[in-house]
Enzyme design. Structure first.
Site, PDB file in Angstrom:
ATOM      1  N   ASN A   1      -3.922  -7.394  -6.967  1.00  0.00           N
ATOM      2  CA  ASN A   1      -3.608  -6.531  -5.543  1.00  0.00           C
ATOM      3  C   ASN A   1      -4.484  -6.170  -4.573  1.00  0.00           C
ATOM      4  OD1 ASN A   1      -1.072  -7.048  -6.622  1.00  0.00           O
ATOM      5  ND2 ASN A   1      -0.727  -4.857  -7.430  1.00  0.00           N
TER       6      ASN A   1
ATOM      7  N   ARG B   1       5.579 -11.424  -2.818  1.00  0.00           N
ATOM      8  CA  ARG B   1       5.775 -10.378  -1.900  1.00  0.00           C
ATOM      9  C   ARG B   1       4.453 -10.090  -0.948  1.00  0.00           C
ATOM     10  NH1 ARG B   1       9.011  -6.324   0.496  1.00  0.00           N
ATOM     11  NH2 ARG B   1       7.632  -4.473   0.846  1.00  0.00           N
TER      12      ARG B   1
ATOM     13  N   ARG C   1      13.003  -3.712  -1.771  1.00  0.00           N
ATOM     14  CA  ARG C   1      11.711  -3.997  -1.113  1.00  0.00           C
ATOM     15  C   ARG C   1      11.751  -4.370   0.389  1.00  0.00           C
ATOM     16  NH1 ARG C   1       8.061  -7.075  -5.387  1.00  0.00           N
ATOM     17  NH2 ARG C   1       6.466  -5.758  -4.438  1.00  0.00           N
ATOM     18  N   PRO C   2      12.306  -3.498   1.166  1.00  0.00           N
ATOM     19  CA  PRO C   2      12.406  -3.616   2.549  1.00  0.00           C
ATOM     20  C   PRO C   2      10.751  -3.742   3.307  1.00  0.00           C
ATOM     21  CG  PRO C   2      12.817  -1.337   2.280  1.00  0.00           C
ATOM     22  CD  PRO C   2      12.747  -1.971   0.843  1.00  0.00           C
ATOM     23  N   ILE C   3      10.666  -4.359   4.647  1.00  0.00           N
ATOM     24  CA  ILE C   3       9.270  -4.209   5.079  1.00  0.00           C
ATOM     25  C   ILE C   3       9.549  -3.394   6.658  1.00  0.00           C
ATOM     26  CG2 ILE C   3       8.606  -6.382   4.201  1.00  0.00           C
ATOM     27  CD1 ILE C   3       9.340  -7.851   6.971  1.00  0.00           C
ATOM     28  N   ASP C   4      10.195  -2.475   6.571  1.00  0.00           N
ATOM     29  CA  ASP C   4      10.574  -1.622   7.927  1.00  0.00           C
ATOM     30  C   ASP C   4       9.300  -0.944   8.228  1.00  0.00           C
ATOM     31  OD1 ASP C   4      11.210  -0.414   5.206  1.00  0.00           O
ATOM     32  OD2 ASP C   4      12.231   1.330   6.483  1.00  0.00           O
ATOM     33  N   LEU C   5       8.534  -0.335   7.124  1.00  0.00           N
ATOM     34  CA  LEU C   5       7.587   0.490   7.374  1.00  0.00           C
ATOM     35  C   LEU C   5       6.401  -0.449   8.157  1.00  0.00           C
ATOM     36  CD1 LEU C   5       7.374   2.674   4.191  1.00  0.00           C
ATOM     37  CD2 LEU C   5       8.194   3.259   6.690  1.00  0.00           C
TER      38      LEU C   5
ATOM     39  N   ASP D   1       3.384  -0.136 -11.891  1.00  0.00           N
ATOM     40  CA  ASP D   1       2.968  -1.319 -12.393  1.00  0.00           C
ATOM     41  C   ASP D   1       2.540  -1.237 -13.979  1.00  0.00           C
ATOM     42  OD1 ASP D   1       3.116  -2.566  -9.948  1.00  0.00           O
ATOM     43  OD2 ASP D   1       1.138  -2.787  -9.408  1.00  0.00           O
TER      44      ASP D   1
ATOM     45  N   ILE E   1       8.979   4.386  -7.767  1.00  0.00           N
ATOM     46  CA  ILE E   1       8.693   3.612  -6.604  1.00  0.00           C
ATOM     47  C   ILE E   1       9.569   2.842  -6.587  1.00  0.00           C
ATOM     48  CG2 ILE E   1       6.825   2.253  -5.998  1.00  0.00           C
ATOM     49  CD1 ILE E   1       6.073   5.160  -6.434  1.00  0.00           C
TER      50      ILE E   1
ATOM     51  N   ARG F   1       1.709 -15.035 -12.782  1.00  0.00           N
ATOM     52  CA  ARG F   1       1.678 -14.410 -11.400  1.00  0.00           C
ATOM     53  C   ARG F   1       0.623 -13.467 -11.220  1.00  0.00           C
ATOM     54  NH1 ARG F   1       6.587 -12.951  -8.093  1.00  0.00           N
ATOM     55  NH2 ARG F   1       4.759 -12.517  -6.755  1.00  0.00           N
TER      56      ARG F   1
HETATM   57  C1  EPZ Z   1       2.063  -3.150  -3.800  1.00  0.00           C
HETATM   58  O1  EPZ Z   1       3.464  -3.680  -3.603  1.00  0.00           O
HETATM   59  C2  EPZ Z   1       1.767  -4.027  -5.090  1.00  0.00           C
HETATM   60  N1  EPZ Z   1       1.833  -5.399  -4.479  1.00  0.00           N
HETATM   61  C3  EPZ Z   1       2.902  -3.770  -6.091  1.00  0.00           C
HETATM   62  O2  EPZ Z   1       2.246  -4.416  -7.244  1.00  0.00           O
HETATM   63  C4  EPZ Z   1       2.757  -2.224  -6.636  1.00  0.00           C
HETATM   64  O3  EPZ Z   1       3.819  -1.891  -7.489  1.00  0.00           O
HETATM   65  C5  EPZ Z   1       2.935  -1.475  -5.353  1.00  0.00           C
HETATM   66  O4  EPZ Z   1       2.392  -1.630  -4.348  1.00  0.00           O
HETATM   67  C6  EPZ Z   1       3.254  -0.217  -5.728  1.00  0.00           C
HETATM   68  O5  EPZ Z   1       1.874   0.402  -5.921  1.00  0.00           O
HETATM   69  C7  EPZ Z   1       0.890  -6.022  -4.065  1.00  0.00           C
HETATM   70  O6  EPZ Z   1      -0.135  -5.047  -3.723  1.00  0.00           O
HETATM   71  C8  EPZ Z   1       0.766  -7.394  -3.932  1.00  0.00           C
HETATM   72  P1  EPZ Z   1       4.705  -0.380  -1.456  1.00  0.00           P
HETATM   73  P2  EPZ Z   1       4.339  -3.220  -2.172  1.00  0.00           P
HETATM   74  O7  EPZ Z   1       5.006  -1.002  -0.092  1.00  0.00           O
HETATM   75  O8  EPZ Z   1       2.937  -2.917  -1.104  1.00  0.00           O
HETATM   76  C9  EPZ Z   1       9.457   1.061  -0.318  1.00  0.00           C
HETATM   77  C10 EPZ Z   1       2.670  -5.962  -9.237  1.00  0.00           C
HETATM   78  O9  EPZ Z   1       3.594  -5.833 -10.081  1.00  0.00           O
HETATM   79  N2  EPZ Z   1       9.009   0.352   1.021  1.00  0.00           N
HETATM   80  O10 EPZ Z   1       4.069   0.585  -1.820  1.00  0.00           O
HETATM   81  O11 EPZ Z   1       5.216  -4.116  -1.775  1.00  0.00           O
HETATM   82  C11 EPZ Z   1       9.563  -0.134  -1.314  1.00  0.00           C
HETATM   83  O12 EPZ Z   1      10.670  -0.629  -1.397  1.00  0.00           O
HETATM   84  C12 EPZ Z   1       3.202  -5.560  -7.766  1.00  0.00           C
HETATM   85  O13 EPZ Z   1       1.482  -6.368  -9.169  1.00  0.00           O
HETATM   86  C13 EPZ Z   1       9.872   0.670   2.018  1.00  0.00           C
HETATM   87  O14 EPZ Z   1      11.034   1.231   1.869  1.00  0.00           O
HETATM   88  O15 EPZ Z   1       4.688  -1.638  -2.616  1.00  0.00           O
HETATM   89  C14 EPZ Z   1       9.190   0.864  -2.733  1.00  0.00           C
HETATM   90  O16 EPZ Z   1      10.104   1.182  -3.023  1.00  0.00           O
HETATM   91  C15 EPZ Z   1       4.873  -5.226  -7.845  1.00  0.00           C
HETATM   92  N3  EPZ Z   1       9.691   0.005   3.283  1.00  0.00           N
HETATM   93  C16 EPZ Z   1       7.955   1.728  -2.140  1.00  0.00           C
HETATM   94  O17 EPZ Z   1       8.083   1.655  -0.719  1.00  0.00           O
HETATM   95  C17 EPZ Z   1       8.605  -0.786   3.419  1.00  0.00           C
HETATM   96  O18 EPZ Z   1       8.340  -1.185   4.425  1.00  0.00           O
HETATM   97  C18 EPZ Z   1       6.671   0.943  -2.480  1.00  0.00           C
HETATM   98  O19 EPZ Z   1       6.342  -0.025  -1.869  1.00  0.00           O
HETATM   99  C19 EPZ Z   1       7.566  -0.897   2.496  1.00  0.00           C
HETATM  100  C20 EPZ Z   1       7.875  -0.203   1.246  1.00  0.00           C
END
Ligand code: EPZ
Length: 417
Positions: free
Chosen positions: A23, A92, A121-125, A306, A328, A398
């Site tokens: 990551n 992702r 897992r939205p990407i709105d943020l 994780d 999370i 992965r």
């Molecule tokens: C990163 O994912 C990691 N992936 C994940 O690891 C890890 O579980 C996660 O961070 C939390 O630590 C990578 O680094 C490639 P987030 P990411 O944005 O960036 C919500 C693994 O197993 N959210 O911090 O996708 C989201 O849905 C993977 O190695 C929104 O609502 O995590 C989640 O509930 C899996 N809108 C929470 O925030 C957004 O635009 C945390 O997501 C973005 C996120």
């Protein structure tokens, strides 16, 4: 179809190096397009998500060589700002290319990313933050056409949740924007600091990474650099969970113990002895651990989501009861069904699960449904009586670099067939 065959109940002994962080490597590889120069990335783990990132870089016109843990990316001839859907849907982490492409070329065309099905897992943020930096984003049913017609400019951005990916996209995009960006409620994960270190090595001006407020002074250009990826704290947590499940004494080398604070306290609570010396962690585990009382996943420095699954696999045959609270991701108990087949006693209700440790698990034919869920089945199988056959290895691969070799070096009876 490849399978892991695990004969459980072999105590783990010896020492093992921890792989580089997946990551960290993924956002650094995305960021390597910014400099239009050569980046040399050491300690880069060889796993399928990294291979996907390499394929994305090549599809953009970068030249990439990857051997012996060192990856060289030359982005000087990069000409393209579109990523094929088939590559975007593989993981992702591909969404981090959005900020990188915008910063380098002023445009980006890509679709919604894929990845493990651990929640919506939205990407709105990500999108909102990039718009604040000047991006115009047209979302045509999950296909994004992004431009920056008036250029990218610094902005004050407050994330409503400290998303790791959104923080990375802002850091990457803002370092070539005009002016100052102040990002508050930023993620504080060690991978964020590693990305800042890489970008600063390229000439970026990023301060505050790891503190929750990150300040990025835009610069007009970056240059190539050499960088070594930090050790993978989740791979380390998985190996420690393996040892705690099987019993034994294991020393992990090439690890940063401070990145594992919340995880190590769980092992101590389970009755394991943890010894930290410099960049090593030794775990001395009894044959049957005590159940940790509560495992509550939180953004860093809390307990990492994780590591929830591998720790649950380890706790399945502990003495006592554990309450897991997954804060999370909405759907991160995909491994529970297979653990039940191995004789575990776990009840799930939404984000909460209650695990009652059983005296013994038994081997079974099981299939992984996501990356860390696969790790849960490995840790459970190492502690179980008899043989477990694990399918769904595409998920395991992965995120783990040759995990069977690491476990074999510790005396586990694990084979890939
Ligand atoms: C990163 O994912 C990691 N992936 C994940 O690891 C890890 O579980 C996660 O961070 C939390 O630590 C990578 O680094 C490639 P987030 P990411 O944005 O960036 C919500 C693994 O197993 N959210 O911090 O996708 C989201 O849905 C993977 O190695 C929104 O609502 O995590 C989640 O509930 C899996 N809108 C929470 O925030 C957004 O635009 C945390 O997501 C973005 C996120």
């Amino acid at each position: 179809m490849p399978q892991l065959v695990i004969e459980g109940q072999k105590r783990l002994m010896g020492s093992c190096k921890v792989q580089g962080s997946k990551n960290s490597a993924l956002p650094i590889l995305a960021a390597s397009v910014l400099c239009g120069d050569v980046s040399i990335i050491h300690n880069c783990p060889d796993l399928s998500d990294v291979r996907t990132a390499v394929n994305i870089l090549r599809s953009l016109g970068c030249s990439v060589e990857f051997a012996g843990g060192t990856l060289l990316c030359d982005s000087s001839d990069m000409a393209c700002s579109s990523i094929p859907d088939s590559l975007m849907r593989k993981m992702r982490g591909s969404i981090i290319f959005l900020g990188a492409l915008l910063a380098r070329t002023g445009s980006a065309n890509l679709c919604l990313p894929g990845g493990c099905e651990i929640g919506p897992r939205p990407i709105d943020l990500h999108l909102k933050a990039l718009e604040a930096l000047g991006a115009q984003i047209n979302d045509d049913h999950g296909v994004f056409r992004c431009t920056a017609p008036f250029g990218l400019h610094g902005a004050k951005i407050a994330l409503s949740f400290p998303s790791v990916g959104a923080t990375e996209n802002v850091m990457i995009c803002a370092c070539l924007a005009e002016g100052t960006t102040v990002l508050t409620n930023a993620a504080r994960e060690p991978e964020i600091c590693d990305l800042a270190d890489y970008l600063n090595g390229c000439g970026a001006q990023i301060s505050g990474a790891g503190d929750g407020t990150i300040v990025i002074e835009g610069v007009s250009r970056l240059h190539g650099t050499q960088h070594s990826v930090i050790p993978d704290r989740i791979a380390a947590a998985t190996l420690l969970s393996s040892c705690a499940a099987a019993g034994g004494k294991v020393t992990l080398t090439d690890v940063i113990p401070s990145h594992l604070g919340a995880v190590l306290s769980i092992f101590e609570e389970c009755g394991c002895f943890v010894d930290i010396r410099g960049g090593t962690i030794t775990l001395d585990a009894p044959n049957r651990i005590y159940a940790p009382k509560i495992v509550r996943t939180m953004p860093y420095p809390g307990f990492p989501t994780d590591a929830q699954a591998p720790v649950m696999g380890m706790a399945a045959k502990s003495r006592g009861t554990t309450l897991f609270i997954e804060n999370i991701f909405e759907n991160r108990y995909l491994h529970v069904g297979a653990l039940l087949r191995m004789g575990a006693n776990i009840k799930v209700e939404g984000r909460v699960s209650v695990l009652q440790g059983v005296e013994m698990l038994h081997g079974a034919d099981v299939c992984a449904l996501d990356l860390r869920g696969a790790a849960a089945l490995v840790t459970a199988a190492l502690g179980a009586e008899g043989r477990t056959t694990l399918r769904g290895l595409k998920y395991l691969d992965r995120g783990y670099e040759d995990i069977e070799a690491s476990l074999q070096s510790l005396g586990a009876d694990v084979k890939r067939i």
